[in-house]
Scaffold this active site. Structure first.
Site, PDB file in Angstrom:
ATOM      1  N   ARG A  67       6.017  37.251  38.286  1.00 41.17           N
ATOM      2  CA  ARG A  67       6.731  35.979  38.467  1.00 41.17           C
ATOM      3  C   ARG A  67       8.071  35.939  37.751  1.00 41.17           C
ATOM      4  O   ARG A  67       8.920  35.112  38.086  1.00 41.17           O
ATOM      5  CB  ARG A  67       5.828  34.810  38.086  1.00 41.17           C
ATOM      6  CG  ARG A  67       4.699  34.623  39.121  1.00 41.17           C
ATOM      7  CD  ARG A  67       3.839  33.435  38.817  1.00 41.17           C
ATOM      8  NE  ARG A  67       3.237  33.505  37.519  1.00 41.17           N
ATOM      9  CZ  ARG A  67       1.976  33.838  37.277  1.00 41.17           C
ATOM     10  NH1 ARG A  67       1.168  34.127  38.264  1.00 41.17           N
ATOM     11  NH2 ARG A  67       1.508  33.867  36.050  1.00 41.17           N
ATOM     12  N   GLU A 104      -6.759  39.701  27.240  1.00 39.06           N
ATOM     13  CA  GLU A 104      -8.011  39.100  26.792  1.00 39.06           C
ATOM     14  C   GLU A 104      -9.217  39.877  27.323  1.00 39.06           C
ATOM     15  O   GLU A 104     -10.243  39.962  26.679  1.00 39.06           O
ATOM     16  CB  GLU A 104      -8.112  37.658  27.296  1.00 39.06           C
ATOM     17  CG  GLU A 104      -7.071  36.731  26.698  1.00 39.06           C
ATOM     18  CD  GLU A 104      -7.087  35.373  27.369  1.00 39.06           C
ATOM     19  OE1 GLU A 104      -8.188  34.826  27.552  1.00 39.06           O
ATOM     20  OE2 GLU A 104      -6.004  34.877  27.709  1.00 39.06           O
TER      21      GLU A 104
END
Length: 180
Positions: A67, A104
């Site tokens: 993005r 994560e």
């Protein structure tokens, strides 16, 4: 938030609770991209910040996969600069420099073409959102491997509770909008 352009951009950010997993409040920039007036305002606000902070010292804007690619070229054009790409591993032809970083849920890798920059060139890194800071930190590491100087990292949105800004250490960071 007195600036009308900033208010326009802020009104276009949507929130989706429990996406992509329960407990996460997703900040969606799609409406900013859909509305040419708010997208233009976001680019103008980022460009104005960079002009004030760095004047004509910036050589390139570096857009982060994926993005950051939406904001990088438009921001570069607004500033009269070129845009370089920092991509996920395996997406760039020719010799590249690569780094890995923790997510994560695992590990990811970013790369840049070895000849994207000359040593000493000054770069601003742009992405849509700063969360934990892993991707931006890895991008700064890659640019450092090419001996570029990262002047600043910028994003449209910052999730302050995740403290991603802290991962950037001494590299200045700026975001248009901040959310917990």
């Amino acid at each position: 938030m007195a600036d009308p352009e900033l208010q326009l951009v802020a009104r276009r950010i949507r929130s989706f609770p429990d996406f992509p997993i329960p407990g996460v409040l997703f900040r969606d920039i799609s409406p900013v991209l859909k509305d040419p007036t708010s997208f233009r305002a976001s680019i103008s606000l980022l460009a104005n910040h960079l002009k004030k902070a760095h004047g004509g010292r910036i050589d390139y804007i570096a857009g982060l996969d994926s993005r950051g690619f939406l904001f990088g070229p438009s921001l570069a054009q607004e500033l009269g600069l070129g845009c370089i790409l920092i991509r996920k591993r395996g997406k760039l032809p020719g010799p590249t420099v690569c780094t890995s970083y923790a997510l994560e849920y695992g590990k990811a890798e970013l790369e840049i073409q070895r000849d994207a920059l000359e040593p000493g060139q000054k770069v601003v890194v742009v992405d849509d959102l700063l969360a934990t800071g892993g991707t931006m930190c890895a991008a700064c590491e890659l640019l450092g491997q090419l001996q570029a100087e990262v002047l600043e990292c910028v994003s449209l949105v910052e999730l302050t509770s995740l403290k991603g800004r802290e991962k950037l250490g001494a590299v200045p960071f700026f975001s248009l909008l901040q959310y917990e």
